[in-house]
Design an enzyme around this catalytic site. Structure first.
Site, PDB file in Angstrom:
ATOM      1  N   ASN A  21      -6.598   0.147  -2.144  1.00 17.65           N
ATOM      2  CA  ASN A  21      -5.910  -0.870  -2.057  1.00 17.65           C
ATOM      3  C   ASN A  21      -4.502  -0.362  -2.446  1.00 17.65           C
ATOM      4  OD1 ASN A  21      -4.509  -3.379  -2.215  1.00 17.65           O
ATOM      5  ND2 ASN A  21      -5.781  -4.561  -3.281  1.00 17.65           N
ATOM      6  N   ALA A  28      -2.079  -2.259  -3.334  1.00 13.84           N
ATOM      7  CA  ALA A  28      -1.164  -3.034  -4.270  1.00 13.84           C
ATOM      8  C   ALA A  28      -1.985  -2.612  -5.597  1.00 13.84           C
ATOM      9  CB  ALA A  28      -1.687  -4.414  -3.824  1.00 13.84           C
ATOM     10  N   CYS A  29      -3.001  -1.838  -5.763  1.00 12.10           N
ATOM     11  CA  CYS A  29      -3.661  -1.798  -7.035  1.00 12.10           C
ATOM     12  C   CYS A  29      -3.063  -0.431  -7.763  1.00 12.10           C
ATOM     13  CB  CYS A  29      -5.293  -1.206  -6.712  1.00 12.10           C
ATOM     14  SG  CYS A  29      -6.009  -0.462  -8.110  1.00 12.10           S
ATOM     15  N   SER A  30      -2.469  -0.843  -8.974  1.00 14.68           N
ATOM     16  CA  SER A  30      -1.898   0.437  -9.794  1.00 14.68           C
ATOM     17  C   SER A  30      -2.894   1.437 -10.135  1.00 14.68           C
ATOM     18  CB  SER A  30      -1.516  -0.259 -11.385  1.00 14.68           C
ATOM     19  OG  SER A  30      -2.568  -0.835 -11.974  1.00 14.68           O
ATOM     20  N   ARG A  71      -2.919   3.793  -7.091  1.00 12.83           N
ATOM     21  CA  ARG A  71      -1.721   4.454  -6.783  1.00 12.83           C
ATOM     22  C   ARG A  71      -1.539   5.517  -8.036  1.00 12.83           C
ATOM     23  NH1 ARG A  71       0.669  -0.862  -6.690  1.00 12.83           N
ATOM     24  NH2 ARG A  71       1.279  -0.518  -8.937  1.00 12.83           N
TER      25      ARG A  71
END
Length: 123
Positions: free
Chosen positions: A6, A8-10, A13
């Site tokens: 996802n 948006a997920c740190s 990333r």
């Protein structure tokens, strides 16, 4: 190697950053857009060696809203199938990131150590 993320997920990333730093070859699957089928979820669970409730984000508010927290956690086909159906219908509840390693296994890669573990698994 494939990584379910996802954006948006740190944690996702961070895993991508580490994979890139290590020069890994991988395919990104944005699993909220390219939702895994029940069959694909079963395959990943087999590769992980985990039950569906082990990769479910049960603390997410959606888990309460959709009632997944109340499903029985029993090692029966029926219970597992209910959880898997729920994950396919609500992919946001799938723990992330998941990396499928070259040796046929997979890891939930929420830590740097888990990402490195996936990288070390050669086919």
């Amino acid at each position: 190697m494939e990584i379910w993320i996802n954006p948006a997920c740190s944690k996702c990333r961070g895993a991508l950053t580490l994979l890139d730093a290590e020069g890994a070859e991988y395919t990104v699957r944005r699993y909220l857009e390219d939702v895994p089928s029940e069959t694909e979820i079963r395959e990943v669970l087999a590769r992980l060696g985990l039950a569906p409730w082990d990769i479910t984000r049960t603390s997410d508010p959606l888990a309460k809203e959709t009632g997944v927290r109340d499903l029985p956690r029993e090692e029966t086909d029926e219970a597992r199938d209910r959880w898997i159906s729920h994950l396919a219908a609500h992919p946001k509840l799938i723990q992330r990131p998941i990396i499928t390693a070259q040796d046929g296994t997979a890891v939930v890669a929420r830590t740097e150590e888990a990402v490195r573990d996936a990288l070390s698994r050669k086919g």
